[in-house]
Design an enzyme around this catalytic site. Structure first.
Site, PDB file in Angstrom:
ATOM      1  N   VAL A  99       4.723  -2.248   5.513  1.00 52.74           N
ATOM      2  CA  VAL A  99       5.102  -2.262   4.098  1.00 52.74           C
ATOM      3  C   VAL A  99       3.975  -2.849   3.235  1.00 52.74           C
ATOM      4  CG1 VAL A  99       6.757  -3.170   2.410  1.00 52.74           C
ATOM      5  CG2 VAL A  99       7.549  -2.434   4.658  1.00 52.74           C
ATOM      6  N   GLU A 100       3.134  -3.662   3.832  1.00 52.33           N
ATOM      7  CA  GLU A 100       2.084  -4.336   3.057  1.00 52.33           C
ATOM      8  C   GLU A 100       0.778  -3.529   3.080  1.00 52.33           C
ATOM      9  OE1 GLU A 100       2.251  -8.746   3.406  1.00 52.33           O
ATOM     10  OE2 GLU A 100       3.917  -8.353   4.777  1.00 52.33           O
ATOM     11  N   HIS A 101      -0.184  -3.875   3.923  1.00 53.52           N
ATOM     12  CA  HIS A 101      -1.442  -3.122   3.952  1.00 53.52           C
ATOM     13  C   HIS A 101      -1.320  -1.818   4.744  1.00 53.52           C
ATOM     14  CE1 HIS A 101      -4.397  -6.360   2.486  1.00 53.52           C
ATOM     15  NE2 HIS A 101      -3.182  -6.868   2.343  1.00 53.52           N
ATOM     16  N   ASP A 124       0.821  -1.214   0.000  1.00 49.44           N
ATOM     17  CA  ASP A 124       0.000   0.000   0.000  1.00 49.44           C
ATOM     18  C   ASP A 124       0.855   1.263   0.000  1.00 49.44           C
ATOM     19  OD1 ASP A 124      -2.779   1.218   0.473  1.00 49.44           O
ATOM     20  OD2 ASP A 124      -1.669   2.040   2.179  1.00 49.44           O
TER      21      ASP A 124
END
Length: 362
Positions: free
Chosen positions: A162-164, A120
């Site tokens: 780092v992801e959602h 994201d």
């Protein structure tokens, strides 16, 4: 003395020959071939975790978390439909740019076919995103095994910066509680909860949906007794797969996913994969020297479609991955014929999920 040794050698040979798998007659003039009998020692078909007679509302009534031994029928119950909706919903990321499906795309066998995935925040993660198809059959989740099941796994990327990039569980739950549709859906699925929209229920619903993703492959049909499901090259590949020791780590229903193993038993993996960085694996969690370069052995189901390979997506071709594994894990230089036959066998593990699982009304 020499005669005695020779006699012992002959008797030993005869004993080994007697231990070789033999064909087994089945009903309706069918025969379980010797290779099928041998394969039964290492593999189990998807049908072994199926139970079409389980009531449709079983999950709702019992709210299970760790069921991996039951494959429900193809219909989606209310919990699974909620999980499917959440799986595709980009509101589960801070800026609304990615969903679970972004990195684990069900149109492409549960992966994004990228070495590492874009989050994201527009930054890339440091490990390859494994497929969610068949993931519920694994004994742990993630390359380092830090989650015990698909329910726990579902909640971790959401909170990963780092992801959602969702800053906290409360942040997301407050967002979802402000959506009338989710209030109704959660209340319908978790009617006994005073406040049904919770993070635990969110991950439980997503996991429930992911547990539906167990399609049947040609290899499963062969294991179930249809000898025509595999051709002679594929059977030769299976035989090479067994004889070269691949079944040490890749066996069971998932054809892997059941143990942690050092990547590079006979050499430094990065020298063969040409990895840009060196990943210490489980060591990064435990700081135990014995855990260096330890990773969960992946399932080989759908391996034809889930490239690039290894924890860092460093190898693009399946043939290269097979060759590398032969050398690094069994210390064998596989011949070109062996590699091609094993790849042919691995392609029999390909199976796509039902189209209805690839859609959601978001």
């Amino acid at each position: 003395m020499k005669k005695n040794l020779a006699l012992l050698a002959i008797l030993s040979f005869i004993a080994c020959k007697n231990d070789e798998p033999k064909e087994i007659p089945l009903a309706d003039n069918k025969v379980k071939t010797a290779l099928m009998v041998e394969a039964d020692d290492y593999f189990k078909p998807i049908s072994s975790v199926s139970n079409k007679n389980i009531p449709e509302n079983f999950q709702q009534l019992n709210n299970p978390v760790n069921i991996t031994s039951v494959r429900f029928d193809d219909r989606l119950n209310d919990k699974e439909r909620l999980g499917q909706k959440l799986y595709y919903d980009k509101r589960l990321s801070k800026n609304g740019t990615i969903s679970c499906n972004s990195c684990h795309n069900l149109d492409t066998y549960g992966v994004d076919n990228s070495p590492t995935s874009l989050g994201d925040t527009k930054a890339f993660g440091n490990r390859n995103s494994p497929s969610v198809i068949y993931a519920s059959l694994h004994f742990k989740q993630f390359w380092d095994g830090r989650a015990k099941d698909v329910e726990e796994q579902a909640g971790m990327p959401i909170l990963n910066p780092v992801e959602h990039a969702i800053p906290s569980e409360d942040f997301l739950i407050n967002r979802l509680r402000g959506i009338e549709e989710y209030q109704k859906l959660f209340k319908s699925v978790y009617p006994n909860d005073k406040e049904p929209v919770t993070y635990a229920n969110l991950t439980n619903a997503i996991g429930s949906f992911e547990r539906k993703l167990l399609p049947e492959s040609r290899f499963d049909k062969w294991l179930d007794g249809n000898d025509n499901a595999l051709d002679e090259t594929e059977k030769a590949g299976l035989k090479s797969f067994i004889n070269n020791g691949c079944i040490t780590c890749h066996s069971g229903v998932a054809i892997g996913g059941q143990m942690m193993q050092k990547f590079g038993l006979y050499g430094n993996y990065w020298e063969y994969t040409k990895s840009k960085t060196t990943d210490n694996g489980v060591y990064d969690l435990t700081k135990n020297e014995t855990d260096k370069f330890m990773f969960k052995t992946p399932s080989l189901r759908n391996v034809e479609k889930t490239y690039p390979y290894f924890h860092d997506g460093s190898v693009a071709k399946l043939e290269d991955a097979v060759k590398i594994m032969g050398k690094l894990q069994t210390n064998k230089e596989l011949s070109e014929t062996e590699i091609n036959n094993i790849v042919a066998f691995l392609k029999t593990l390909t199976a796509d999920i039902d189209e209805k699982y690839k859609k959601a009304d978001n």
